[in-house]
Design a protein around this motif. Structure first.
Motif, mmCIF file in Angstrom:
data_model
loop_
_atom_site.group_PDB
_atom_site.id
_atom_site.type_symbol
_atom_site.label_atom_id
_atom_site.label_comp_id
_atom_site.label_asym_id
_atom_site.label_seq_id
_atom_site.Cartn_x
_atom_site.Cartn_y
_atom_site.Cartn_z
ATOM 1 N N MET A 88 0.835 -1.174 0.000
ATOM 2 C CA MET A 88 0.000 0.000 0.000
ATOM 3 C C MET A 88 0.883 1.241 0.000
ATOM 4 N N ALA A 89 0.424 2.276 -0.621
ATOM 5 C CA ALA A 89 1.155 3.541 -0.674
ATOM 6 C C ALA A 89 1.065 4.255 0.665
ATOM 7 N N HIS A 90 1.836 5.305 0.768
ATOM 8 C CA HIS A 90 1.804 6.122 1.979
ATOM 9 C C HIS A 90 0.415 6.740 2.140
ATOM 10 N N ILE A 91 -0.115 6.680 3.349
ATOM 11 C CA ILE A 91 -1.415 7.271 3.647
ATOM 12 C C ILE A 91 -1.259 8.765 3.856
ATOM 13 N N GLY A 130 6.043 16.281 7.443
ATOM 14 C CA GLY A 130 5.952 16.109 8.882
ATOM 15 C C GLY A 130 4.980 15.048 9.333
ATOM 16 N N GLN A 131 4.295 14.364 8.422
ATOM 17 C CA GLN A 131 3.323 13.345 8.810
ATOM 18 C C GLN A 131 3.985 11.972 8.962
ATOM 19 N N TYR A 132 3.293 11.098 9.697
ATOM 20 C CA TYR A 132 3.790 9.758 10.001
ATOM 21 C C TYR A 132 2.842 8.707 9.453
ATOM 22 N N ASP A 133 3.415 7.655 8.864
ATOM 23 C CA ASP A 133 2.663 6.453 8.505
ATOM 24 C C ASP A 133 2.995 5.376 9.524
ATOM 25 N N LEU A 134 1.999 4.551 9.884
ATOM 26 C CA LEU A 134 2.218 3.428 10.779
ATOM 27 C C LEU A 134 2.613 2.215 9.942
ATOM 28 N N PRO A 177 10.992 -8.154 6.227
ATOM 29 C CA PRO A 177 9.664 -7.995 5.630
ATOM 30 C C PRO A 177 8.815 -7.032 6.462
ATOM 31 N N GLY A 178 7.880 -6.381 5.805
ATOM 32 C CA GLY A 178 6.969 -5.491 6.512
ATOM 33 C C GLY A 178 6.326 -4.506 5.562
ATOM 34 N N GLY A 179 5.531 -3.616 6.121
ATOM 35 C CA GLY A 179 4.875 -2.619 5.290
ATOM 36 C C GLY A 179 3.891 -1.780 6.090
ATOM 37 N N HIS A 180 3.096 -1.036 5.358
ATOM 38 C CA HIS A 180 2.147 -0.095 5.955
ATOM 39 C C HIS A 180 0.931 -0.793 6.549
ATOM 40 N N VAL A 181 0.425 -0.222 7.642
ATOM 41 C CA VAL A 181 -0.847 -0.647 8.211
ATOM 42 C C VAL A 181 -1.931 0.092 7.438
ATOM 43 N N GLU A 182 -2.807 -0.658 6.811
ATOM 44 C CA GLU A 182 -3.855 -0.041 6.008
ATOM 45 C C GLU A 182 -4.959 0.505 6.918
ATOM 46 N N PRO A 200 12.821 8.973 9.881
ATOM 47 C CA PRO A 200 12.529 9.588 8.587
ATOM 48 C C PRO A 200 12.591 8.529 7.492
ATOM 49 N N PHE A 201 11.664 8.569 6.566
ATOM 50 C CA PHE A 201 11.655 7.630 5.453
ATOM 51 C C PHE A 201 12.074 8.371 4.193
ATOM 52 N N GLY A 202 13.175 7.946 3.619
ATOM 53 C CA GLY A 202 13.684 8.577 2.406
ATOM 54 C C GLY A 202 14.703 9.653 2.744
ATOM 55 N N VAL A 203 15.702 9.729 1.918
ATOM 56 C CA VAL A 203 16.772 10.705 2.109
ATOM 57 C C VAL A 203 16.251 12.097 1.781
ATOM 58 N N GLY A 204 16.478 13.025 2.692
ATOM 59 C CA GLY A 204 16.105 14.416 2.450
ATOM 60 C C GLY A 204 14.612 14.691 2.472
ATOM 61 N N THR A 205 13.822 13.770 3.039
ATOM 62 C CA THR A 205 12.374 13.990 3.078
ATOM 63 C C THR A 205 11.952 14.408 4.476
ATOM 64 N N ASN A 206 10.768 14.928 4.560
ATOM 65 C CA ASN A 206 10.168 15.288 5.836
ATOM 66 C C ASN A 206 8.956 14.384 6.062
ATOM 67 N N HIS A 207 9.127 13.091 5.751
ATOM 68 C CA HIS A 207 8.085 12.082 5.926
ATOM 69 C C HIS A 207 8.642 11.024 6.866
ATOM 70 N N PHE A 208 7.775 10.465 7.708
ATOM 71 C CA PHE A 208 8.244 9.561 8.743
ATOM 72 C C PHE A 208 7.406 8.290 8.803
ATOM 73 N N HIS A 209 8.025 7.244 9.310
ATOM 74 C CA HIS A 209 7.332 6.002 9.633
ATOM 75 C C HIS A 209 7.461 5.757 11.123
ATOM 76 N N THR A 210 6.373 5.313 11.744
ATOM 77 C CA THR A 210 6.420 4.751 13.087
ATOM 78 C C THR A 210 6.198 3.264 12.902
#
Length: 175
Positions: A1-4, A9-13, A43-48, A100-110
């Motif tokens: 699944m893509a980033h929600i 500054g937002q976080y995906d679980l 292995p792993g990924g996004h919580v839908e 932080p997810f991705g180099v130079g991004t302001n997007h995060f994963h928990t």
């Protein structure tokens, strides 16, 4: 699944599954080469939006490794809640972290990282569209993977699971 969450500054679980095979002379941990990132990771990924973290780890494990959940035991601390009135109690992750997810991004994963053990090969093939490039590595092989081939946090968590969690937490089969 893509980033929600796509705003700065937002976080995906997310969820992670560190799977350890215990039927070899020494434990081996499963890594797969991420199709987009090109590195060896767990292995792993996004919580839908319509699933719990435990449902997410179950579907990611099946898609990315071919394991059915009845082939795995999740490692759990010996002292833990086993029942809590009015709730669905989920297994305890080994680690809960944000990064932080991705180099130079302001997007995060928990991420909720779970540890599993098994003594058998996966029952199913890796899912269509998933990376079938999978390796089982010993502790020494994980420690020796070049930095450009894996992330340091993946290495550290894997080594922690092999060195500390595997001997201290008990395997628990989810009914």
């Amino acid at each position: 699944m893509a980033h929600i969450h796509t705003e700065p500054g937002q976080y995906d679980l997310t969820v992670s599954a560190y799977i350890v095979r215990t039927d070899a002379p020494e434990p081996n941990i499963l890594l797969h080469r991420h199709k987009t990132l090109g590195v060896w990771i767990q292995p792993g990924g996004h919580v839908e939006l319509d699933e719990t973290p435990w449902q997410a780890v179950a579907h990611e494990v099946r898609e990315e490794t071919g394991y059915a959940m009845d082939q795995l035991a999740v490692l759990q601390p010996t002292v833990r809640l086993t029942d809590l009135a009015g709730t669905d109690l989920h297994p305890q992750p080994v680690c809960v972290r944000s990064f932080p997810f991705g180099v130079g991004t302001n997007h995060f994963h928990t991420d909720l990282a779970f540890a599993f053990v098994t003594s058998q090969p996966p029952r199913f093939a890796v899912g269509e569209g998933e990376s079938a490039d999978v390796i089982w590595v010993t502790r020494a092989e994980l420690a020796g993977l070049p930095r450009e081939q894996t992330y340091e946090d993946v290495r550290q968590l894997g080594l922690f699971i092999l060195d500390e969690i595997l001997g201290a937490w008990e395997p628990y089969t989810i009914p």
